[in-house]
Write an enzyme that holds these catalytic residues in place. Structure first.
Site, PDB file in Angstrom:
ATOM      1  N   GLU A 176       1.216  -1.537  -0.233  1.00 59.70           N
ATOM      2  CA  GLU A 176      -0.022  -1.457   0.556  1.00 59.70           C
ATOM      3  C   GLU A 176      -0.575  -2.848   0.843  1.00 59.70           C
ATOM      4  OE1 GLU A 176       0.803   1.156  -1.627  1.00 59.70           O
ATOM      5  OE2 GLU A 176       1.233   1.935   0.365  1.00 59.70           O
ATOM      6  N   ASN A 206       7.347   3.211   0.705  1.00 60.38           N
ATOM      7  CA  ASN A 206       6.988   3.170   2.119  1.00 60.38           C
ATOM      8  C   ASN A 206       7.115   1.774   2.718  1.00 60.38           C
ATOM      9  OD1 ASN A 206       4.437   3.011   0.298  1.00 60.38           O
ATOM     10  ND2 ASN A 206       3.840   1.944   2.168  1.00 60.38           N
ATOM     11  N   ASP A 217       3.225   7.306   5.394  1.00 61.33           N
ATOM     12  CA  ASP A 217       3.193   6.847   4.002  1.00 61.33           C
ATOM     13  C   ASP A 217       3.838   7.854   3.055  1.00 61.33           C
ATOM     14  OD1 ASP A 217       2.679   5.238   1.755  1.00 61.33           O
ATOM     15  OD2 ASP A 217       0.872   6.371   1.302  1.00 61.33           O
TER      16      ASP A 217
END
Lengths: 103, 634
Positions: B210, B294, B336
């Site tokens: 992230e 991801n 995601d």
């Protein structure tokens, strides 16, 4: 009514290609992405260009190299002395970015 | 600065004794760590790694606690870690000791099972508190690893730290033997994964997709901390460590140069694919398995291409780290669906009656994949719930998901009613496989979402997501009241059928444990540990814990008595709203809205609760156990 129908058909016609990407139209094995209609093949120079800064993109690699180097000194020191020292500045001979002496 | 509370006083360590016994059973030749761990895991009294053994089945052969008597389970003893935030994973038990981990600051505790009120040692690392600010989703940690030692080295406990360190602790004393830097929080990299011991190596993954962290897995020598190898998820083939025959049995998955060719420019350098989930290992094949997560950023428009090899199931040779196969489940992820979930190994007959070595993986994207783990062949890919809508089907011959464009995401578009949500229909929960029933016991999320991307620049060490999410219960839940966010199911990977399924108020986030007693145990976010009949799914027993659960249960035997243990401590991604007192429904990457009702059912706390039949324990056997005796506590 006729105009409305035409508008509806036109909207559907325009909308359908925008929804066309299903991931099965492959250029080569394992390479199946294609741009959604209306979106660019490449984002560089487009309105979606993230304008990556090469210096920022290099930082992770530089961090890994620096950590690996410090770890190498810690391992070298433990092999030499039998003691573990985390603080590399306390390891005799340590130089930032330098390679530990050959065993 | 580590803190050692006290050292064990016994002259012969139970761990050393266990190791010695293993050595004895293995004959005169010194046993490799593999052999010792396998032998230790064969004894159902132990729980030597997060998935119990290398098969990661979370299954116990013990049946002292069974369908007939599970209603008599009562608390036997408990232990508070003294830490709030989410408690993921499960404790380890080796011989007479339980090893307990905790979220940041990642203190490790060793408890004496003869007198569990006694902390044998605790080791609290001094960490840079800035680590907390770059943690994606609470400050969790998924567990510990145990190395049984050899003639020259004492057994070790391995711990990852949120600030990116991997540390080796003396299992006997708790002292830090070595500590290496594996991830730099200045570039957004952290560590939450449970380390994993294979041979004389400890494997460590990575967190921070992230924040655009490029994922990697690293092997360190357990004795010295020296790096053996490192393999990335994206980039040039040599950095991916692809074997010469990589994906040769399945060339349609793609083979070479795709770690760069499926990205635009140098985007692979900040492309995510971290691995913070679980490992499994097949010693016969010398292959270990895990999932890469991801791609970064979440905004798909910013990263054209299939983005290999994020979102992939990897089979790597442990000795060299070389990849024999990789199968990308979600090419060019748009939602995601980080592919890091558990890999459970089984041996079953396929539909043609051929016995095969399988790997089963319930993915975030709502598909349960089963592969032949010797070569990566795709055997089955079934929706874990019929409400999965981003994909119409997975073609078994090509391995490709056939996406439904209606549920794709893109800039200048707010995609609605995508199922599953970014949390997946299954996340990091460590599930179980019951080999008698040939069923996988799946703890499932039932959450869908709206998704709207936005542009942002990459700055090392800053969040790099680029999407606003709203999450809510799936179609089978109660959207008006924000409940019905989870399910529990028993899945047959060969037939593709669910033997049974039940709805839950909240996501079954932590995973399950199956036992030969015909029971499936799991914890719930609202703070129950439950036992269901593995054949029918009927609820047979439950107990309210001090806080919600995001870890998985385990079981062990001590002094001839079976115990069931589970960590409690609400938090993690589903608990960020509660833990950090957030109210914006799109905060916490959309979690706050989905779990807005959670605080009505539980609050923070953190620890281990242990159960036995009738609550029997060392303290009921003899109330004098653990009592103060003048001079003995010195």
């Amino acid at each position: 009514m006729k105009l409305l129908s035409f508008g509806l058909v036109a909207a559907l016609t325009l909308a359908t290609p925008a929804f066309a990407y299903d991931g099965t139209n492959c250029k080569a094995p394992g390479n199946c992405w294609e741009p959604k209609p209306g979106y660019p093949e490449k984002v560089e120079g487009s309105e979606y260009d993230p304008q990556h800064d090469p210096a920022e993109l290099s930082k992770q690699g530089e961090a890994l190299t620096a950590m690996d180097n410090r770890n190498a000194w810690r391992v070298w020191h433990m092999k030499q002395s039998g003691e573990f020292e985390y603080d590399v500045t306390k390891i005799p001979g340590y130089e930032e970015g330098g390679t530990p002496p050959a065993e | 600065m580590q803190k050692i509370l006290s050292k064990a006083k016994s002259h012969v360590s139970p761990l050393a004794l266990a190791s010695a016994l293993v050595m004895g059973t293995a004959g005169l030749q010194p046993a490799m760590a593999n052999d010792q761990l396998i032998e230790l895991a064969k004894d159902p009294a132990n729980w030597v790694m997060t998935g119990r053994d290398y098969n990661a089945q979370n299954y116990s052969e013990m049946e002292d606690i069974n369908k007939e008597n599970v209603s008599q389970l009562r608390p036997a003893w408990s232990f508070s870690t003294g830490v709030l935030n989410g408690h993921e994973g499960t404790p380890l038990v080796v011989g007479d000791r339980m090893f307990v981990h905790a979220p940041y600051p990642n203190t490790v505790f060793a408890l004496d099972l003869n007198d569990p009120g006694k902390i044998l040692w605790q080791n609290e690392p001094k960490q840079n508190p800035t680590a907390r600010t770059v943690a994606c989703c609470d400050v969790v940690n998924r567990g510990l690893a145990y190395w049984p030692g050899d003639e020259e080295h004492a057994p070790l406990i391995f711990r990852t730290q949120l600030d990116g360190h991997i540390a080796a602790l003396d299992a006997e004393t708790g002292e830090t033997v070595w500590m290496m830097e594996n991830a730099d929080i200045k570039v957004g990299a952290t560590l939450t994964i449970a380390p994993y011991v294979i041979k004389d190596m400890v494997l460590v993954g990575s967190s921070g997709a992230e924040l655009g962290v490029r994922g990697y897995v690293t092997a360190y020598d357990v004795k010295t901390g020296e790096q053996r190898w490192r393999a990335f998820a994206t980039g040039p083939d040599e950095e991916l460590r692809l074997a010469e025959d990589f994906n040769a049995p399945n060339p349609h998955y793609g083979q070479f140069n795709l770690g760069t060719d499926t990205w635009e420019g140098d985007a692979w350098k900040i492309g995510g694919g971290t691995n913070w989930g679980w490992y499994a290992y097949d010693p016969e094949e010398d292959l270990f398995y895990y999932g890469s997560g991801n791609p970064a950023p979440w905004n798909e428009t910013m990263r054209p291409g299939d983005n290999k090899w994020t979102m992939s199931i990897w089979g790597r040779e442990a000795e060299t780290g070389e990849a024999k196969f990789a199968y990308q489940k979600t090419p060019h992820d748009e939602w995601d669906y980080a592919g890091v979930n558990v890999m459970m190994l089984s041996e079953q007959e396929d539909k043609e009656g051929q016995m095969r070595k399988l790997l089963t993986h319930p993915d975030r994207n709502g598909i349960v994949y089963t592969l032949d783990r010797t070569n990566g062949d795709l055997i089955s890919a079934d929706k874990m719930d019929d409400t999965v809508n981003w994909v119409k089907e997975v073609q078994l011959d090509t391995g490709l998901p056939v996406r439904d464009p209606e549920f794709g995401t893109r800039m200048d578009h707010n995609a609605r009613d995508i199922c599953p949500s970014a949390m997946g229909y299954h996340n990091q929960g460590h599930d179980s496989y019951d080999p008698e029933r040939k069923k996988f016991m799946l703890g499932i999320n039932h959450i869908c979402m709206d998704w709207e991307p936005w542009m942002l620049p990459y700055r090392a060490g800053q969040f790099f997501v680029g999407a606003t999410l709203s999450m809510y219960p799936g179609p089978k839940g109660d959207r008006e009241n924000g409940l019905g966010l989870g399910q529990i199911k028993a899945y047959d990977a060969i037939t593709g059928e669910m033997a049974w399924e039940k709805m839950e108020r909240f996501a079954v986030w932590g995973g399950t444990m199956a036992t030969a007693g015909g029971l499936t145990f799991y914890g719930t976010l609202d703070g129950f540990i439950k036992a269901r009949d593995s054949d029918t799914g009927d609820l047979l027993w439950k107990h309210k814990l001090p806080s919600g659960v995001i870890g998985h249960p385990m079981t062990y035997k001590h002094d001839g008595r079976q115990y069931v243990a589970i960590m409690y401590g609400v938090g993690g991604w589903p608990g960020v709203g509660l833990v950090f007192d957030l109210n914006d429904p799109t905060a916490g990457l959309g979690s706050v809205g989905a779990f807005r009702r959670l605080q009505e059912f539980t609050q923070m706390g953190g620890g281990v609760m242990v159960f036995s039949l009738d609550g029997e324990s060392p303290y009921t056997d003899d109330p004098n156990v653990g009592e103060y005796v003048s001079g003995e506590d010195a």
